[in-house]
Design a protein around this motif. Structure first.
Motif, short mmCIF file in Angstrom:
data_model
loop_
_atom_site.label_atom_id
_atom_site.label_comp_id
_atom_site.label_asym_id
_atom_site.label_seq_id
_atom_site.Cartn_x
_atom_site.Cartn_y
_atom_site.Cartn_z
N ALA A 16 -22.20 -28.15 -9.13
CA ALA A 16 -23.02 -28.11 -10.34
C ALA A 16 -23.86 -29.37 -10.46
O ALA A 16 -25.03 -29.31 -10.85
CB ALA A 16 -22.13 -27.93 -11.57
N GLU A 17 -23.29 -30.52 -10.15
CA GLU A 17 -24.03 -31.78 -10.22
C GLU A 17 -25.15 -31.81 -9.19
O GLU A 17 -26.26 -32.24 -9.49
CB GLU A 17 -23.08 -32.96 -10.01
N GLN A 18 -24.88 -31.33 -7.99
CA GLN A 18 -25.92 -31.28 -6.96
C GLN A 18 -27.04 -30.33 -7.39
O GLN A 18 -28.22 -30.63 -7.20
CB GLN A 18 -25.33 -30.83 -5.63
N ASP A 19 -26.67 -29.19 -7.96
CA ASP A 19 -27.65 -28.23 -8.42
C ASP A 19 -28.50 -28.82 -9.55
O ASP A 19 -29.71 -28.63 -9.58
CB ASP A 19 -26.95 -26.95 -8.89
N LYS A 20 -27.85 -29.56 -10.45
CA LYS A 20 -28.56 -30.20 -11.55
C LYS A 20 -29.60 -31.19 -11.00
O LYS A 20 -30.74 -31.20 -11.45
CB LYS A 20 -27.57 -30.92 -12.46
N GLU A 21 -29.21 -32.00 -10.05
CA GLU A 21 -30.12 -32.97 -9.45
C GLU A 21 -31.28 -32.26 -8.75
O GLU A 21 -32.43 -32.68 -8.85
CB GLU A 21 -29.39 -33.87 -8.46
N HIS A 22 -30.98 -31.17 -8.07
CA HIS A 22 -32.02 -30.40 -7.39
C HIS A 22 -33.02 -29.83 -8.41
O HIS A 22 -34.23 -29.88 -8.19
CB HIS A 22 -31.40 -29.27 -6.57
N ILE A 23 -32.51 -29.30 -9.51
CA ILE A 23 -33.37 -28.73 -10.54
C ILE A 23 -34.26 -29.80 -11.16
O ILE A 23 -35.45 -29.59 -11.37
CB ILE A 23 -32.53 -28.02 -11.63
N ILE A 24 -33.71 -30.97 -11.40
CA ILE A 24 -34.49 -32.08 -11.97
C ILE A 24 -35.60 -32.49 -11.01
O ILE A 24 -36.76 -32.65 -11.41
CB ILE A 24 -33.57 -33.28 -12.30
N GLN A 25 -35.27 -32.63 -9.73
CA GLN A 25 -36.28 -33.00 -8.74
C GLN A 25 -37.36 -31.93 -8.63
O GLN A 25 -38.56 -32.24 -8.52
CB GLN A 25 -35.63 -33.23 -7.38
N GLU A 26 -36.96 -30.68 -8.68
CA GLU A 26 -37.91 -29.58 -8.59
C GLU A 26 -38.85 -29.58 -9.80
O GLU A 26 -40.05 -29.38 -9.66
CB GLU A 26 -37.16 -28.26 -8.49
N GLN A 27 -38.29 -29.80 -10.99
CA GLN A 27 -39.11 -29.84 -12.20
C GLN A 27 -40.10 -31.01 -12.16
O GLN A 27 -41.26 -30.86 -12.56
CB GLN A 27 -38.23 -29.96 -13.45
N MET A 28 -39.68 -32.14 -11.66
CA MET A 28 -40.57 -33.30 -11.57
C MET A 28 -41.69 -33.03 -10.57
O MET A 28 -42.85 -33.39 -10.81
CB MET A 28 -39.78 -34.55 -11.19
N ASN A 30 -42.87 -30.04 -9.82
CA ASN A 30 -43.74 -29.05 -10.46
C ASN A 30 -44.66 -29.72 -11.47
O ASN A 30 -45.84 -29.38 -11.56
CB ASN A 30 -42.93 -27.95 -11.14
N LYS A 31 -44.13 -30.65 -12.24
CA LYS A 31 -44.94 -31.35 -13.23
C LYS A 31 -46.09 -32.09 -12.54
O LYS A 31 -47.24 -32.01 -12.98
CB LYS A 31 -44.09 -32.33 -14.03
N ALA A 32 -45.79 -32.78 -11.47
CA ALA A 32 -46.82 -33.52 -10.73
C ALA A 32 -47.86 -32.55 -10.17
O ALA A 32 -49.07 -32.82 -10.24
CB ALA A 32 -46.19 -34.34 -9.61
N LYS A 33 -47.40 -31.42 -9.66
CA LYS A 33 -48.32 -30.41 -9.11
C LYS A 33 -49.24 -29.87 -10.20
O LYS A 33 -50.46 -29.77 -10.01
CB LYS A 33 -47.51 -29.28 -8.49
N TYR A 34 -48.68 -29.52 -11.38
CA TYR A 34 -49.49 -28.99 -12.46
C TYR A 34 -50.49 -30.03 -12.97
O TYR A 34 -51.63 -29.69 -13.28
CB TYR A 34 -48.62 -28.50 -13.62
N CYS A 35 -50.10 -31.28 -13.01
CA CYS A 35 -51.02 -32.34 -13.44
C CYS A 35 -52.19 -32.46 -12.47
O CYS A 35 -53.35 -32.59 -12.89
CB CYS A 35 -50.29 -33.67 -13.57
N ARG A 36 -51.89 -32.41 -11.17
CA ARG A 36 -52.97 -32.47 -10.17
C ARG A 36 -53.91 -31.28 -10.30
O ARG A 36 -55.12 -31.42 -10.21
CB ARG A 36 -52.39 -32.53 -8.75
N GLU A 37 -53.34 -30.10 -10.53
CA GLU A 37 -54.16 -28.90 -10.68
C GLU A 37 -55.04 -28.99 -11.92
O GLU A 37 -56.21 -28.62 -11.88
CB GLU A 37 -53.28 -27.65 -10.71
N PHE A 38 -54.49 -29.49 -13.04
CA PHE A 38 -55.28 -29.69 -14.24
C PHE A 38 -56.41 -30.68 -13.97
O PHE A 38 -57.55 -30.47 -14.38
CB PHE A 38 -54.43 -30.21 -15.40
N GLU A 39 -56.09 -31.77 -13.29
CA GLU A 39 -57.12 -32.76 -12.98
C GLU A 39 -58.24 -32.15 -12.15
O GLU A 39 -59.42 -32.42 -12.39
CB GLU A 39 -56.50 -33.95 -12.25
N ASP A 40 -57.88 -31.33 -11.17
CA ASP A 40 -58.89 -30.68 -10.33
C ASP A 40 -59.78 -29.74 -11.15
O ASP A 40 -61.01 -29.75 -11.01
CB ASP A 40 -58.24 -29.89 -9.19
N ILE A 41 -59.15 -28.93 -12.00
CA ILE A 41 -59.92 -27.99 -12.81
C ILE A 41 -60.83 -28.74 -13.77
O ILE A 41 -62.01 -28.42 -13.91
CB ILE A 41 -58.97 -27.03 -13.57
#
Length: 86
Positions: A16-28, A30-41
């Motif tokens: 569960a702890e490993q999964d939690k860390e994975h989810i946090i990293q994935e969300q971070m 995704n946030k960076a990806k969405y910010c880059r996409e917004f900047e491009d648009i």
């Protein structure tokens, strides 16, 4: 039986702890990806290359297929784009 139960519980907590860390990293990521996409648009919308989007530039691009698709992808109503300027 208690030893076996303890072993399984400990492994479950570790997973569960490993999964939690994975989810946090994935969300971070995704946030960076969405910010880059917004900047491009927004960079494409910035017709005068001022580094800022004006009301006129936003309004001129509200019918853009790319902008509409991106807002739909984020489950945002395109009309919420006006809220950015408030």
């Amino acid at each position: 039986v208690n030893v076996i139960t303890g072993f399984f519980c400990e492994n479950a907590f570790d997973l569960a702890e490993q999964d939690k860390e994975h989810i946090i990293q994935e969300q971070m990521a995704n946030k960076a990806k969405y910010c880059r996409e917004f900047e491009d648009i927004f960079a494409k919308m910035d017709d005068d290359q001022s580094g800022e989007i004006t009301f006129d530039e936003l309004e001129a691009n509200l019918d853009s297929d790319a902008l509409l698709a991106y807002f739909q992808h984020l489950n945002l109503d395109i009309h919420q784009a006006w809220d950015i300027f408030r």
